[in-house]
Design an enzyme around this catalytic site. Structure first.
Site, mmCIF file in Angstrom:
data_model
loop_
_atom_site.group_PDB
_atom_site.id
_atom_site.type_symbol
_atom_site.label_atom_id
_atom_site.label_comp_id
_atom_site.label_asym_id
_atom_site.label_seq_id
_atom_site.Cartn_x
_atom_site.Cartn_y
_atom_site.Cartn_z
ATOM 1 N N SER A 72 -17.213 19.606 -1.303
ATOM 2 C CA SER A 72 -17.215 19.573 -2.763
ATOM 3 C C SER A 72 -15.906 20.048 -3.365
ATOM 4 C CB SER A 72 -18.368 20.423 -3.309
ATOM 5 O OG SER A 72 -19.613 19.975 -2.817
ATOM 6 N N ASP A 88 7.082 6.808 8.177
ATOM 7 C CA ASP A 88 7.751 7.778 9.049
ATOM 8 C C ASP A 88 7.795 9.186 8.468
ATOM 9 O OD1 ASP A 88 8.281 5.603 10.684
ATOM 10 O OD2 ASP A 88 10.246 5.247 9.795
ATOM 11 N N THR A 116 -15.781 23.120 2.446
ATOM 12 C CA THR A 116 -16.867 22.428 1.758
ATOM 13 C C THR A 116 -16.338 21.104 1.239
ATOM 14 O OG1 THR A 116 -18.265 22.448 -0.221
ATOM 15 C CG2 THR A 116 -16.318 23.823 -0.282
ATOM 16 N N ARG A 172 14.272 -7.705 3.961
ATOM 17 C CA ARG A 172 15.604 -7.124 4.107
ATOM 18 C C ARG A 172 16.623 -8.185 3.694
ATOM 19 N NH1 ARG A 172 14.466 -2.421 6.658
ATOM 20 N NH2 ARG A 172 12.619 -2.399 8.009
ATOM 21 N N ARG A 202 -20.686 -8.360 -11.391
ATOM 22 C CA ARG A 202 -21.618 -7.323 -10.950
ATOM 23 C C ARG A 202 -20.960 -5.951 -11.091
ATOM 24 N NH1 ARG A 202 -25.252 -8.395 -5.911
ATOM 25 N NH2 ARG A 202 -26.313 -9.495 -7.593
ATOM 26 N N GLN A 233 -21.498 11.342 3.352
ATOM 27 C CA GLN A 233 -20.227 11.922 2.938
ATOM 28 C C GLN A 233 -19.847 13.138 3.781
ATOM 29 O OE1 GLN A 233 -20.199 12.009 -1.666
ATOM 30 N NE2 GLN A 233 -22.296 11.510 -1.104
ATOM 31 N N HIS A 261 3.003 -1.904 15.423
ATOM 32 C CA HIS A 261 2.823 -2.160 13.995
ATOM 33 C C HIS A 261 1.389 -2.010 13.521
ATOM 34 C CE1 HIS A 261 6.893 -3.653 14.404
ATOM 35 N NE2 HIS A 261 6.985 -3.657 13.094
ATOM 36 N N VAL A 262 0.462 -1.721 14.431
ATOM 37 C CA VAL A 262 -0.901 -1.433 13.980
ATOM 38 C C VAL A 262 -0.909 -0.208 13.071
ATOM 39 C CG1 VAL A 262 -1.504 0.080 15.913
ATOM 40 C CG2 VAL A 262 -3.302 -1.208 14.756
#
Length: 822
Positions: A648, A218, A646, A140, A684, A781, A350-351
């Site tokens: 998908s 917010d 679903t 700020r 990798r 998933q 603040h979490v």
């Protein structure tokens, strides 16, 4: 004419909060079409890799940005997803020909200049999409509030040739940027007179174009459905609520939980709806004058009914009708003193701003960032400042100051005590969420739907629903209902009782009144998906409040054929909203396979007057089988609803199916962990297989959210040349210093180019450059607790389902029990 079936769909993630002058660009229309087969892969490549697909979107004018510069900065409070937006601005900007500069530490960095303004490169944003907060800092700045500070900022920008700004922040940051733009010509004139800039520099930067993106947890900015960071904040809140629920149940405690939001109750409202909170305090809907008595009676009734915990959700800006603050400690004191409950206060603080961004916020940041660059590309000297917003499923440009003015109107209405206007200004989604919450959580239902009378604890004015009686029903047709002993084409008159009926402001209002109790069957068909239980809970409670009897059908049509049905009451579904899996079970078996005569006999035996099926394509097909068999089996001449569910997201007619958001977050989180696992290994590449059948939605969106290098999907055909190009791209990437690569493959994208084939190809072609690993994610998933979005979506779709069924049952019923014409 047959009684209609309904496929209940959601056209967008949220209903627009509303602001005029929305304009969609070619890219926004492109993103809006993300569920079409042709456009799925293009949307991903637009921000994932080389961005080659965007050339067609800007009508061949992408290179008109050559020689121009963009400055991107974050200002005000941080929010998750800001890094995704910064990354998108940098890469899209470079692609179309801009030079892109980071402005570190927000407006303060702009004023201070020097090392706070640095040029960005393509690789400088690699690996930031999954990080929370903002990597370029936010602060700020008091200096920028003064003209002298803005003069310094203008000098620093002009010297680098920056005449385009992308602002990511709240309404204060966006208002400051618009003020800066209005003063720009005067600031340049003053700098030129002082000799701080040359006439040529002034000419090259003669006008300043501003595009904003709202980054705020917010969700208090009018003109956009969702702000960047809001969805992730809801994830953090729900994680905390779920964790607290277990300890609260163990000790029979009541928890008062305070969430952020300043003077906006969106976070608190959606949290309350998604966790089934027992009481809610938000500034837009202050409680009545004697709220203390009502709250204590509500909590006491729930404890008497067998609930072992109480959850009270508070927005940090909660007020009463006089505008006085209601604090969490005050609420705790009231509950402890009057009820004697062991009550604790948890202020999340603040979490809520921390942690990795959700999949939605990553995708939203990417979409808005790309749209912001195109807005600057098309801007003229007199183009007003705009903000990129989310309208349904489209990224649109909206006049910045119109949005700011509308946002300020909310505060003005609240100050005047005009709370109805506050709710209206927040938008249709906010209003509907509030009304559904009031229906599901703040009304004490009748103990037994078959009993006459109603609970007198609420008067018509106090309750969000009103009880009325009618002498007879409309006779616009009839629903087929049979008792187990009935053998004629007549159905018994259902039990009578005064039913709950919605008032004029209720989104669940069915538009009719009826005094009869109908049996509504609820089942799951297909594979389990997160959000199923939330939908069942909402359907059960809404049915009870409408005066009908819900029946749980366990194990789908197999359970129906075996008679595994159970009447559900209000408390039977308590706590279901946050549970993963399918408490009713889920089977893929369809009615035709089991025998339609047997299914019809069970409809007759249990006198089912309506049916809700929650599931994917198998659910669609099952309802079609029943509908097509209506001429042979009159038992099927009842209204039926399908709620798309679903992971998908492959069923037609809806942009989001229940469970997809949870699965997408699971994939994104796993990909983050996979990439992190290689932090100690150089060069990798990971090949990851996702579910989705023949639909590439999960692979595409997970690729976009995870910063993948490629996503192979069924909708976009690919061959060896494409695979070779991708290998070469990754090899080049490794040489440039990026040491990890991510490849996503939809499970049925190609029967020949399998996951094993692609993995072995990358292993062979990458020898000496990089190594490869493969991961098949499988059924993880489908697991886990539903995301806040899926909880909210399931709740709303089921509530609308019951409203639809109630209307159709009323319109197709005759007082004498005769069948109507279909």
């Amino acid at each position: 004419m047959l009684t209609p079936t309904l496929r209940l769909t959601l056209p967008s993630r949220a209903n627009v909060q509303g602001c005029p002058s929305a304009k969609s660009s070619p890219l926004s229309r492109h993103f809006a079409a993300q569920e079409s087969d042709q456009d799925l892969p293009k949307m991903a490549s637009a921000v994932l890799g080389d961005l080659s697909s965007t050339s067609a979107l800007a009508a061949g004018n992408l290179r008109q940005a050559q020689g121009k510069s963009i400055g991107v900065f974050t200002s005000g409070g941080d929010s998750q997803g800001m890094n995704a937006a910064v990354r998108a601005v940098v890469r899209m900007g470079i692609h179309v020909g801009f030079r892109v500069y980071y402005i570190h530490e927000g407006y303060q960095g702009m004023v201070d200049g020097a090392d706070n303004i640095k040029e960005a490169t393509w690789t400088s944003v690699s690996g930031i999409i999954q990080q929370g907060g903002t990597v370029i800092g936010s602060a700020r700045c008091q200096d920028f509030r003064e003209r002298a500070g803005r003069l310094k900022a203008a000098a620093n920008l002009v010297k680098l040739g920056i005449s385009n700004l992308v602002v990511i922040g709240g309404d204060g940051s966006l208002t400051g940027a618009n003020c800066f733009r209005q003063e720009w010509a005067g600031l340049l004139e003053e700098l030129e007179k002082k000799g701080e800039i040359t006439a040529e520099q002034s000419k090259n930067c003669s006008h300043l174009n501003i595009v904003g993106m709202v980054g705020s947890i917010d969700n208090d900015f009018c003109g956009t459905d969702m702000t960047i960071g809001c969805d992730t904040a809801l994830h953090r809140i729900m994680e905390s609520v779920d964790a607290i629920t277990t300890t609260a149940q163990s000790h029979q405690r009541t928890f008062v939980m305070e969430v952020m939001g300043r003077h906006c109750g969106y976070l608190a409202l959606v949290t309350a709806l998604a966790c089934g909170a027992d009481w809610l305090f938000i500034p837009e809907w202050p409680p009545e004058a004697d709220w203390e008595d009502h709250m204590c009676r509500r909590l006491s009734e729930l404890r008497t009914a067998g609930s072992r915990l109480g959850i009270v959700i508070m927005a940090e800006g909660a007020i009463d009708q006089k505008g006085s603050a209601i604090t969490s400690n005050r609420v705790k004191e009231i509950i402890s003193t009057r009820l004697g409950h062991d009550t604790r206060v948890t202020v999340l603080g603040h979490v809520q701003r921390g942690g990795n961004p959700s999949a939605f916020d990553r995708v939203l940041g990417c979409r808005m960032g790309a749209e912001a660059v195109l807005a600057l590309l098309e801007a003229k000297p007199d183009t007003p400042a705009c903000v990129v917003s989310l309208d349904g499923n489209q990224a649109v440009r909206v006049n910045l100051m119109e949005c700011v003015e509308r946002t300020q109107q909310v505060a003005a209405a609240m100050k005047k005590g005009n709370f109805e206007n506050c709710v209206s200004l927040r938008g249709r989604s906010f209003r509907n969420n509030l009304e559904i919450y009031k229906i599901l959580s703040h009304v004490k239902p009748p103990n037994n739907p078959q009993q006459d009378g109603h609970d007198n604890d609420f008067s018509d004015e106090q309750s969000p629903v009103v009880v009325r009686q009618l002498s007879r029903c409309s006779v616009d047709g009839a629903a087929n209902m049979f008792s187990p002993s009935s053998t004629s084409n007549r159905c018994p008159v259902p039990a009578k009782r005064p039913r709950w009926s919605a008032d004029d402001n209720n989104p669940l209002k069915t538009g009719f009144e009826c005094e009869h109790v109908f049996n509504i069957g609820i089942m799951n068909v297909g594979a389990p998906a997160a959000g199923m239980n939330a939908a069942v809970r909402s359907a059960v409670r809404t049915a009870i409040l409408n005066g009908h009897q819900p029946y749980a059908i366990y194990e789908g049509f197999e359970g129906l054929a075996e008679g595994r049905l159970k009447k559900l009451n209000w408390m039977d579904v308590g706590g279901w909203v946050g549970s993963g899996g399918a408490k009713l079970g889920a089977k893929r078996t369809q009615p035709a396979k089991l025998g339609l005569p047997q299914i019809a006999s069970k409809f007759k035996e249990f006198n089912l007057s309506a049916l809700i099926i929650i599931g994917g394509f198998e659910a669609y097909d099952s309802v079609l089988q029943l509908a097509e068999a209506r001429p042979q089996y009159k038992e099927f001449c009842i209204p039926m609803v399908v709620i798309p569910c679903t992971i998908s997201n492959n069923v037609p007619g809806t942009e989001f199916s229940l469970g997809t958001d949870t699965a997408l977050n699971a994939i994104t989180d796993i990909c983050d962990r996979i990439k992190q696992s290689a932090s100690g290994t150089k060069r990798r590449v990971f090949v990851v297989e996702t579910m989705g059948g023949y639909c590439g939605y999960l692979a595409t969106l997970a690729g976009l959210a995870g910063g993948a290098d490629a996503a192979y999907i069924f909708e976009e055909r690919f061959g060896m040349r494409d695979l070779q190009t991708d290998v070469e791209h990754l090899a080049k990437k490794m040489v440039e210093g990026v040491e990890r690569g991510l490849i996503l493959r939809n499970e049925k994208c190609n029967e020949n180019y399998t996951t094993d084939f692609i993995y072995q190809l990358y292993c062979e072609e990458g020898k000496g450059i990089f190594s490869a690993r493969k991961n098949v994610l499988g059924h993880m998933q489908q697991g886990g607790c539903p995301s806040p979005f899926d909880r909210n979506l399931g709740t709303k779709l089921a509530a609308k389902s019951v409203a639809f069924l109630a209307e159709k049952m009323h319109n197709n019923y005759k007082e004498e029990g005769e069948l109507g014409q279909f």
